[in-house]
Design a protein around this motif. Structure first.
Motif, short mmCIF file in Angstrom:
data_model
loop_
_atom_site.label_atom_id
_atom_site.label_comp_id
_atom_site.label_asym_id
_atom_site.label_seq_id
_atom_site.Cartn_x
_atom_site.Cartn_y
_atom_site.Cartn_z
N LEU A 120 0.84 -1.20 0.00
CA LEU A 120 0.00 0.00 0.00
C LEU A 120 0.88 1.25 0.00
O LEU A 120 0.69 2.17 -0.80
N LYS A 121 1.86 1.25 0.89
CA LYS A 121 2.61 2.48 1.15
C LYS A 121 3.73 2.75 0.15
O LYS A 121 3.91 3.87 -0.29
N TYR A 122 4.47 1.70 -0.19
CA TYR A 122 5.67 1.92 -1.02
C TYR A 122 5.51 1.46 -2.47
O TYR A 122 6.33 1.76 -3.30
N SER A 137 12.11 9.52 8.77
CA SER A 137 11.33 8.28 8.88
C SER A 137 11.61 7.60 10.22
O SER A 137 12.75 7.61 10.72
N GLN A 138 10.57 7.01 10.80
CA GLN A 138 10.73 6.34 12.10
C GLN A 138 11.47 5.00 11.97
O GLN A 138 11.95 4.48 12.96
N VAL A 139 11.51 4.50 10.73
CA VAL A 139 12.10 3.17 10.51
C VAL A 139 13.56 3.17 10.97
O VAL A 139 14.35 4.04 10.60
N ALA A 176 14.48 7.61 20.40
CA ALA A 176 14.72 8.46 19.22
C ALA A 176 13.42 8.73 18.49
O ALA A 176 13.21 9.83 17.95
N ARG A 177 12.52 7.75 18.47
CA ARG A 177 11.22 7.94 17.79
C ARG A 177 10.42 9.04 18.51
O ARG A 177 9.82 9.90 17.87
N ALA A 178 10.44 8.99 19.85
CA ALA A 178 9.67 9.99 20.62
C ALA A 178 10.26 11.38 20.38
O ALA A 178 9.53 12.36 20.16
N ILE A 185 -6.26 7.31 13.04
CA ILE A 185 -6.04 6.19 12.12
C ILE A 185 -4.61 6.21 11.56
O ILE A 185 -4.15 7.25 11.10
N ASP A 186 -3.94 5.07 11.61
CA ASP A 186 -2.61 4.98 10.98
C ASP A 186 -2.41 3.56 10.44
O ASP A 186 -3.23 2.68 10.73
N ASP A 187 -1.34 3.37 9.67
CA ASP A 187 -1.12 2.02 9.11
C ASP A 187 -0.50 1.08 10.14
O ASP A 187 -0.92 -0.06 10.28
N VAL A 188 0.51 1.59 10.88
CA VAL A 188 1.24 0.72 11.82
C VAL A 188 1.49 1.42 13.15
O VAL A 188 1.75 2.62 13.16
N THR A 189 1.42 0.67 14.22
CA THR A 189 1.92 1.17 15.51
C THR A 189 3.17 0.35 15.83
O THR A 189 3.12 -0.87 15.84
N THR A 190 4.27 1.07 16.09
CA THR A 190 5.48 0.35 16.51
C THR A 190 5.68 0.63 18.00
O THR A 190 5.30 -0.19 18.83
N THR A 191 6.23 1.80 18.33
CA THR A 191 6.40 2.11 19.75
C THR A 191 5.22 2.91 20.30
O THR A 191 5.12 3.10 21.51
N GLY A 192 4.37 3.41 19.42
CA GLY A 192 3.26 4.26 19.87
C GLY A 192 3.66 5.73 19.96
O GLY A 192 2.84 6.56 20.37
N SER A 193 4.88 6.07 19.56
CA SER A 193 5.33 7.47 19.66
C SER A 193 4.48 8.39 18.79
O SER A 193 4.12 9.50 19.21
N THR A 194 4.17 7.95 17.58
CA THR A 194 3.37 8.78 16.68
C THR A 194 1.98 8.98 17.27
O THR A 194 1.47 10.10 17.32
N ALA A 195 1.38 7.88 17.72
CA ALA A 195 0.03 7.95 18.29
C ALA A 195 0.02 8.85 19.53
O ALA A 195 -0.90 9.66 19.71
O1 LIG Z 1 5.60 5.98 16.15
P1 LIG Z 1 5.73 4.49 16.09
O2 LIG Z 1 4.53 3.78 16.66
O3 LIG Z 1 7.02 4.00 16.71
O4 LIG Z 1 5.86 4.08 14.56
C1 LIG Z 1 4.75 4.05 13.71
C2 LIG Z 1 4.84 5.14 12.65
O5 LIG Z 1 5.97 4.95 11.85
C3 LIG Z 1 5.61 4.97 10.48
O6 LIG Z 1 6.45 4.18 9.72
C4 LIG Z 1 4.17 4.48 10.48
O7 LIG Z 1 3.49 4.88 9.32
C5 LIG Z 1 3.63 5.11 11.73
O8 LIG Z 1 3.17 6.43 11.47
#
Ligand SMILES: O=P(O)(O)OC[C@H]1O[C@@H](O)[C@H](O)[C@@H]1O
Length: 254
Positions: free
Chosen positions: A105-107, A181-183, A189-191, A216-226
């Motif tokens: 979807l994204k890339y 990018s958070q990747v 560092a994400r926060a 709404i987002d595609d992925v939650t990794t650490t939750g920093s964005t949310a």
């Molecule tokens: O902020 P965390 O949850 O670590 O990472 C998720 C974000 O990192 C991005 O690639 C995703 O699209 C999403 O916005």
């Protein structure tokens, strides 16, 4: 009562869909193998998708390995470091099929995947959708939006909004900092990366007051964005913020 015009339109639509199916046979949204229905997952991909089911942490939505039978429960991380948002839910763990779907979807510009992914998100987030006034997709900074040409979170949000009959509001929250990018970044560092990233535009403030937001987002990794987006929405006057994503990196989200 269905009118003759509506019947005709349905007939034309099904003939066109049938003709298209002959030219472009439906393929699995996950692996590309032939399927019976367009935009569906083949049985192999469907069974590989690690759907998140109860029992899970009531705040972070991360699954528990065993059912202690004494819910509702909170994960150790939710207790030690409570999120800014109320509750988060996701469809599946971010591996194999879920990761492929998000990446396509994204890339790979597979915008057609947004509709089936939104359907799965609407099912996984049914409880949150019942208690939301509107959907707010996590915005992209204009430079990234310009490069990608679409915001995957907005595509998912619009799809979910259609299913749940809720407005998808893309102007209540803006991304004002071109974050990297958070990747590949650590949790800390994400926060840090997201500090000052979001803002509620002054013109949007009146429309935010007292509203229950589903972010709404595609992925939650650490939750920093949310967390960063929720903090700004709550300070801006939202009554509550819950979070719905397609996939969750459970090891990181805690
Ligand atoms: O902020 P965390 O949850 O670590 O990472 C998720 C974000 O990192 C991005 O690639 C995703 O699209 C999403 O916005």
């Amino acid at each position: 009562m269905v009118s003759a015009a509506q019947l005709l339109r349905r007939g034309v639509r099904s003939i066109s869909a049938g003709a298209l199916g002959l030219i472009y046979p439906p393929t699995c949204a996950g692996c590309g193998a032939a399927t019976a229905d367009p935009h569906a997952l083949c049985p192999r991909c469907w069974s590989s998708l690690r759907l998140i089911e109860q029992p899970y942490c009531q705040r972070l939505g991360t699954p528990f390995p065993v059912d202690l039978g004494i819910g509702p429960l909170l994960s150790p991380r939710a207790i030690a470091d409570p999120p800014v948002f109320g509750r988060a839910r996701a469809v599946a763990l971010y591996d194999d099929v879920a990761r492929d779907l998000v990446h396509r979807l994204k890339y790979e510009d597979r915008l057609d995947l947004a509709a089936p992914m939104a359907r799965m998100m609407a099912a996984a987030g049914a409880e949150l959708l019942r208690e939301a006034d509107c959907l707010v997709p996590v915005p992209l900074h204009w430079t990234r939006l310009w490069r990608r040409r679409f915001n995957q979170a907005a595509l998912l949000g619009r799809g979910i909004g259609r299913i749940a009959s809720l407005p998808c509001e893309t102007s209540l929250l803006a991304r004002v900092k071109a974050t990297r990018s958070q990747v590949g970044l650590s949790r800390a560092a994400r926060a840090t990366n997201l500090q000052g990233a979001f803002r509620v535009p002054a013109s949007a403030k009146p429309r935010l007051q007292g509203r229950r937001i589903l972010l709404i987002d595609d992925v939650t990794t650490t939750g920093s964005t949310a967390n960063a987006a929720s903090r700004v929405l709550l300070r801006g006057g939202a009554a509550s913020v819950d979070v719905l994503t397609f996939a969750l990196v459970a090891a990181e989200a805690g």
